[in-house]
Design a protein around this motif. Structure first.
Motif, PDB file in Angstrom:
ATOM      1  N   HIS A   1      84.409  41.539 -27.471  1.00 42.97           N
ATOM      2  CA  HIS A   1      83.837  42.342 -28.390  1.00 42.97           C
ATOM      3  C   HIS A   1      82.849  41.694 -29.425  1.00 42.97           C
ATOM      4  O   HIS A   1      82.659  40.322 -29.607  1.00 42.97           O
ATOM      5  CB  HIS A   1      84.875  43.005 -29.396  1.00 42.97           C
ATOM      6  CG  HIS A   1      85.664  42.147 -30.254  1.00 42.97           C
ATOM      7  ND1 HIS A   1      86.676  41.694 -29.850  1.00 42.97           N
ATOM      8  CD2 HIS A   1      85.709  41.779 -31.596  1.00 42.97           C
ATOM      9  CE1 HIS A   1      87.361  40.837 -30.821  1.00 42.97           C
ATOM     10  NE2 HIS A   1      86.461  40.930 -31.881  1.00 42.97           N
TER      11      HIS A   1
ATOM     12  N   CYS B   1      81.747  42.366 -33.550  1.00 40.53           N
ATOM     13  CA  CYS B   1      82.446  42.949 -34.495  1.00 40.53           C
ATOM     14  C   CYS B   1      81.267  43.138 -35.883  1.00 40.53           C
ATOM     15  O   CYS B   1      80.295  42.320 -36.084  1.00 40.53           O
ATOM     16  CB  CYS B   1      83.422  42.059 -35.087  1.00 40.53           C
ATOM     17  SG  CYS B   1      84.020  42.572 -36.725  1.00 40.53           S
TER      18      CYS B   1
ATOM     19  N   GLU C   1      83.945  46.023 -32.285  1.00 43.40           N
ATOM     20  CA  GLU C   1      85.107  45.811 -33.552  1.00 43.40           C
ATOM     21  C   GLU C   1      84.339  46.218 -34.748  1.00 43.40           C
ATOM     22  O   GLU C   1      83.304  45.721 -35.096  1.00 43.40           O
ATOM     23  CB  GLU C   1      85.765  44.362 -33.605  1.00 43.40           C
ATOM     24  CG  GLU C   1      86.706  44.330 -34.553  1.00 43.40           C
ATOM     25  CD  GLU C   1      87.580  42.896 -34.644  1.00 43.40           C
ATOM     26  OE1 GLU C   1      88.736  42.925 -34.148  1.00 43.40           O
ATOM     27  OE2 GLU C   1      86.744  42.075 -34.788  1.00 43.40           O
TER      28      GLU C   1
ATOM     29  N   HIS D   1      80.671  38.851 -36.295  1.00 42.82           N
ATOM     30  CA  HIS D   1      81.440  37.992 -35.499  1.00 42.82           C
ATOM     31  C   HIS D   1      81.160  38.336 -34.093  1.00 42.82           C
ATOM     32  O   HIS D   1      81.018  39.584 -33.728  1.00 42.82           O
ATOM     33  CB  HIS D   1      82.604  37.105 -35.789  1.00 42.82           C
ATOM     34  CG  HIS D   1      83.726  38.191 -35.539  1.00 42.82           C
ATOM     35  ND1 HIS D   1      84.351  38.728 -36.607  1.00 42.82           N
ATOM     36  CD2 HIS D   1      84.507  38.401 -34.648  1.00 42.82           C
ATOM     37  CE1 HIS D   1      85.389  39.548 -36.174  1.00 42.82           C
ATOM     38  NE2 HIS D   1      85.370  39.428 -34.856  1.00 42.82           N
TER      39      HIS D   1
ATOM     40  N   GLU E   1      84.824  34.340 -32.680  1.00 51.88           N
ATOM     41  CA  GLU E   1      86.154  34.250 -32.380  1.00 51.88           C
ATOM     42  C   GLU E   1      86.421  34.125 -30.972  1.00 51.88           C
ATOM     43  O   GLU E   1      85.722  34.497 -30.048  1.00 51.88           O
ATOM     44  CB  GLU E   1      86.577  35.720 -32.969  1.00 51.88           C
ATOM     45  CG  GLU E   1      88.026  35.995 -32.643  1.00 51.88           C
ATOM     46  CD  GLU E   1      88.245  37.599 -33.004  1.00 51.88           C
ATOM     47  OE1 GLU E   1      87.410  38.532 -32.954  1.00 51.88           O
ATOM     48  OE2 GLU E   1      89.588  37.933 -33.243  1.00 51.88           O
TER      49      GLU E   1
HETATM   50 ZN    ZN Z   1      86.978  40.192 -34.030  1.00 56.60          ZN
END
Ligand code: ZN
Length: 144
Positions: A14, A16, A62, A86, A135
């Motif tokens: 994802h 974010c 996200e 991120h 992440e």
């Molecule tokens: Zn995340």
């Protein structure tokens, strides 16, 4: 696939985006892009955010909204405004990847895996990645 890299990334799980009002944002994205959230909005107490995942084709967005004024996400929005916070890569064996990154001198926020919205996760400090918070999510636990 390059097996010799320190932390082979399989897939972007994802991207974010940090926002001030997650409900309003989800409605806006739904109307504009025809995307819908893949679960309910969840409160992640240890990160001090409300968060939701939205499916977009083979990947996800996200959204996070800070729930207090003191945490890192709130400070991020104060400094830079709403925006991309991120990106998240899926990896195999997150725990050993974090160890290898640490040994390679990469600055980590998490030296041990922990639970996050999208699975078992760990963060790499943006100082080590040309300014982008990254992440990592263990692909065995990754929500898709
Ligand atoms: Zn995340």
């Amino acid at each position: 696939m390059n097996n010799e890299s320190t932390c082979s990334a399989r897939h972007i799980n994802h991207v974010c985006i940090a926002v001030l009002n997650i409900e309003e944002t989800l409605e806006f994205y739904e109307n504009l892009f025809g995307v819908t959230k893949s679960g309910e909005i969840e409160t992640i107490e240890d990160q001090g955010v409300k968060a939701a995942l939205v499916r977009v084709g083979a990947s996800q967005l996200e959204f996070i909204q800070p729930i207090d004024n003191e945490n890192g996400v709130a400070k991020f929005i104060d400094r830079r405004g709403e925006g991309v916070h991120h990106i998240c890569f899926e990896v195999d064996n997150l725990e050993s990847k974090l160890n290898e990154l640490d040994l390679a001198g990469v600055q980590l926020i998490d030296k041990e895996p922990r639970d996050g919205l999208s699975g078992t996760i760990g963060f790499i400090h943006p100082k080590s990645t040309r300014g982008v918070l990254i992440e990592l999510v263990d692909q065995k636990t990754a929500r898709r």
